[in-house]
Design an enzyme around this catalytic site. Structure first.
Site, PDB file in Angstrom:
ATOM      1  N   SER A  65      38.975  37.065  42.159  1.00 34.51           N
ATOM      2  CA  SER A  65      37.642  36.450  42.149  1.00 34.51           C
ATOM      3  C   SER A  65      37.785  38.294  43.152  1.00 34.51           C
ATOM      4  O   SER A  65      36.034  38.125  42.624  1.00 34.51           O
ATOM      5  CB  SER A  65      38.346  35.640  43.849  1.00 34.51           C
ATOM      6  OG  SER A  65      38.929  36.460  44.709  1.00 34.51           O
ATOM      7  N   PHE A  66      38.376  39.517  43.587  1.00 34.47           N
ATOM      8  CA  PHE A  66      37.149  40.230  43.680  1.00 34.47           C
ATOM      9  C   PHE A  66      38.233  41.446  43.549  1.00 34.47           C
ATOM     10  O   PHE A  66      38.332  42.995  43.924  1.00 34.47           O
ATOM     11  CB  PHE A  66      36.544  40.398  45.682  1.00 34.47           C
ATOM     12  CG  PHE A  66      37.785  39.849  46.633  1.00 34.47           C
ATOM     13  CD1 PHE A  66      38.955  41.303  46.897  1.00 34.47           C
ATOM     14  CD2 PHE A  66      38.706  39.497  46.569  1.00 34.47           C
ATOM     15  CE1 PHE A  66      40.198  41.240  47.557  1.00 34.47           C
ATOM     16  CE2 PHE A  66      39.646  38.680  47.565  1.00 34.47           C
ATOM     17  CZ  PHE A  66      40.434  39.844  47.946  1.00 34.47           C
ATOM     18  N   LYS A  84      44.946  47.831  40.427  1.00 36.92           N
ATOM     19  CA  LYS A  84      43.842  47.128  40.156  1.00 36.92           C
ATOM     20  C   LYS A  84      42.878  47.962  41.777  1.00 36.92           C
ATOM     21  O   LYS A  84      42.918  48.706  41.600  1.00 36.92           O
ATOM     22  CB  LYS A  84      45.016  46.422  42.075  1.00 36.92           C
ATOM     23  CG  LYS A  84      43.894  45.160  42.429  1.00 36.92           C
ATOM     24  CD  LYS A  84      44.999  44.889  43.394  1.00 36.92           C
ATOM     25  CE  LYS A  84      45.444  43.263  42.219  1.00 36.92           C
ATOM     26  NZ  LYS A  84      46.569  42.038  43.109  1.00 36.92           N
ATOM     27  N   SER A 133      53.410  49.036  39.347  1.00 37.75           N
ATOM     28  CA  SER A 133      54.060  48.653  38.356  1.00 37.75           C
ATOM     29  C   SER A 133      53.784  47.493  37.246  1.00 37.75           C
ATOM     30  O   SER A 133      52.832  46.360  37.457  1.00 37.75           O
ATOM     31  CB  SER A 133      55.550  48.242  38.716  1.00 37.75           C
ATOM     32  OG  SER A 133      55.615  47.143  39.100  1.00 37.75           O
ATOM     33  N   TYR A 134      53.920  47.907  35.935  1.00 39.66           N
ATOM     34  CA  TYR A 134      53.198  47.596  34.769  1.00 39.66           C
ATOM     35  C   TYR A 134      54.068  45.938  34.338  1.00 39.66           C
ATOM     36  O   TYR A 134      55.457  46.829  33.855  1.00 39.66           O
ATOM     37  CB  TYR A 134      52.846  48.311  33.821  1.00 39.66           C
ATOM     38  CG  TYR A 134      52.410  47.553  32.521  1.00 39.66           C
ATOM     39  CD1 TYR A 134      50.889  46.445  31.969  1.00 39.66           C
ATOM     40  CD2 TYR A 134      52.477  47.992  31.241  1.00 39.66           C
ATOM     41  CE1 TYR A 134      51.109  45.864  31.512  1.00 39.66           C
ATOM     42  CE2 TYR A 134      52.448  47.588  30.465  1.00 39.66           C
ATOM     43  CZ  TYR A 134      50.936  46.398  29.943  1.00 39.66           C
ATOM     44  OH  TYR A 134      50.868  45.664  29.134  1.00 39.66           O
ATOM     45  N   GLU A 139      51.771  36.908  33.002  1.00 43.72           N
ATOM     46  CA  GLU A 139      52.905  36.047  33.422  1.00 43.72           C
ATOM     47  C   GLU A 139      53.444  34.968  33.515  1.00 43.72           C
ATOM     48  O   GLU A 139      53.433  34.506  31.695  1.00 43.72           O
ATOM     49  CB  GLU A 139      51.111  34.846  34.364  1.00 43.72           C
ATOM     50  CG  GLU A 139      49.979  35.811  34.979  1.00 43.72           C
ATOM     51  CD  GLU A 139      48.734  34.775  34.775  1.00 43.72           C
ATOM     52  OE1 GLU A 139      49.028  33.496  34.940  1.00 43.72           O
ATOM     53  OE2 GLU A 139      47.702  35.210  35.385  1.00 43.72           O
ATOM     54  N   ASP A 178      51.875  31.968  48.462  1.00 42.54           N
ATOM     55  CA  ASP A 178      50.751  31.596  47.975  1.00 42.54           C
ATOM     56  C   ASP A 178      52.576  31.665  46.635  1.00 42.54           C
ATOM     57  O   ASP A 178      51.450  32.168  45.219  1.00 42.54           O
ATOM     58  CB  ASP A 178      49.554  32.167  47.637  1.00 42.54           C
ATOM     59  CG  ASP A 178      49.005  31.588  46.158  1.00 42.54           C
ATOM     60  OD1 ASP A 178      48.988  29.940  45.689  1.00 42.54           O
ATOM     61  OD2 ASP A 178      48.390  32.295  45.871  1.00 42.54           O
ATOM     62  N   ASP A 196      50.633  39.567  43.972  1.00 38.83           N
ATOM     63  CA  ASP A 196      49.829  38.765  45.122  1.00 38.83           C
ATOM     64  C   ASP A 196      50.263  38.232  46.399  1.00 38.83           C
ATOM     65  O   ASP A 196      50.250  37.595  46.903  1.00 38.83           O
ATOM     66  CB  ASP A 196      49.164  37.774  44.075  1.00 38.83           C
ATOM     67  CG  ASP A 196      48.096  37.220  45.088  1.00 38.83           C
ATOM     68  OD1 ASP A 196      47.674  37.955  45.996  1.00 38.83           O
ATOM     69  OD2 ASP A 196      47.722  35.908  44.073  1.00 38.83           O
TER      70      ASP A 196
END
Length: 396
Positions: A65-66, A84, A133-134, A139, A178, A196
């Site tokens: 979202s941001f 990010k 880290s990549y 997901e 979350d 996250d």
């Protein structure tokens, strides 16, 4: 999340660094010489602060979202990072400064193979940058949707990794708040990396605080105590774990309805169904995690912690000590994948062929008075209104 801050342009409320985390202006801050150091001792040279021009930016890995996460290669080392990026002006306007600060501070505390690692932070006049880290394979949710549902070996392995990660996280006094398949990434070797932490909560040891009093999370994985008491605890992550185990086997989360209000009603009443072919030991584990009373969930402190959880029969064949060194099993479908056309935006789908076992415990919802949207109007992920949804028959 990303943060940046320069001497000339620093968003209010975004510190340049913290004792427990990397400074926003580059790599981790160097410790200052102690009082007993030599009078003329020179501090070690500071590494040059990273800048955007130090990287070659590539494809977009994800958008929030941001924030935007972009694959980047460091020119000097050829090392790949997931960076990010976030605009300072936007996070200030949307009051997201605490979110950004929290993510930076929490990630700087973590040093475990099952979590995304924060390597550095830097900034320019307009943007914040987090060097992460990549996780090359993306997901976990992507594989659930692609495969349909995991076989028992895969379900056990990835559940064990999540349990190991939560044990470490809770040992640090941190609640994720979350936890869901979208926030569990898979690296190049197919090990999990949880990400996250913008809504995570660090519990205060001084106040012996065991709960976080704010409403955060995703509808299908929200714990009942967050809905009734407006607070989350470590056990709330264990509830989310139960939802994820269910989803690994069934392909969809346990609590589904046409809108968030109806999902919350089902959670508070503990209304969900088990498919007929659900693995028996996994089912028993889910039932011990999806318990309305947060103090009665397997793995919580009141139930003697993670020892009994790791000793559950579902994990009988798991060697816990070196999970991060074990070869992950090949992802194998237990049942075929479900078409996206069969699922609405809340994960709601009609499953014929189930021998539904309804679990209905607890009083009806008394704390939610919002008017529910018309359940006949359900938007699919492709933007259509479907009344009713096309039925999925993949469980037959």
């Amino acid at each position: 999340m990303v943060r940046t801050q320069t001497e000339s342009s620093t968003p209010p409320g975004i510190p340049g660094g913290s004792r427990q985390g990397p400074a926003m202006d580059g790599t981790a801050a160097e410790p200052r010489p102690g009082a007993g150091s030599l009078q003329h001792a020179q501090p070690p040279p500071q590494p040059r602060k990273k800048r955007p021009e130090d990287f070659k930016f590539g494809k977009i890995l994800g958008e929030g979202s941001f924030s935007t996460v972009v694959l980047a290669r460091e020119l000097a080392t050829s090392r790949e990072y997931a960076i990010k990026i976030l605009e300072k002006r936007h996070i200030i306007k949307e009051n997201k400064v605490p979110y950004v600060t929290r993510e930076r501070d929490v990630m700087s505390r973590l040093d475990h193979p099952f979590f995304v690692k924060l390597y550095f932070t830097f900034q320019d006049d307009e943007k914040l940058y987090f060097g992460l880290s990549y996780a090359k394979n993306g997901e976990l949710l992507k594989y659930i949707r692609k495969i349909g549902s995991f076989d028992e070996t895969c379900t056990r392995f990835y559940t064990a990794e999540i349990v190991s990660a939560l044990e470490y996280l809770h040992g640090k006094g941190i609640i994720h708040r979350d936890l869901k398949p979208e926030n569990i990434l898979l690296n190049e070797d197919m090990y999990i990396q949880i990400t996250d932490f913008g809504t995570a909560k660090v519990l205060s040891p001084e106040s012996k605080q065991a709960r976080a009093n704010s409403f955060v999370g995703t509808a299908q994985y929200v714990s009942p105590e967050l809905l009734t008491e407006k607070s989350a605890c470590k056990s709330s992550d264990l509830w989310a774990l139960g939802c994820i185990i269910y989803q690994l086997v069934a392909g969809l989360p346990p609590f589904r309805a046409g809108n968030e209000y109806l999902i919350f009603q089902k959670i508070i009443k503990l209304e969900y169904d088990f498919p007929e072919k659900f693995f028996p030991k996994a089912r028993d584990l889910v039932e011990k995690l999806l318990v309305l009373d947060a103090t009665k969930r397997l793995g919580c402190e009141e139930m003697e912690g993670y020892g009994p959880l790791k000793a559950h029969p579902f994990f009988e064949s798991v060697t816990w000590e070196n999970l991060h060194q074990q070869t992950p099993p090949k992802l194998t479908a237990y049942l075929p994948a479900m078409s996206e056309d069969d699922e609405d935006c809340y994960g709601n789908v009609s499953w014929p062929g189930w021998r539904a076992r309804q679990v209905a415990l607890g009083p009806p919802c008394t704390g939610l008075h919002a008017r529910a949207p018309d359940p006949r109007v359900i938007c699919s992920r492709k933007g259509r209104v479907s009344v009713p949804l096309r039925q999925a028959c993949w469980w037959l």
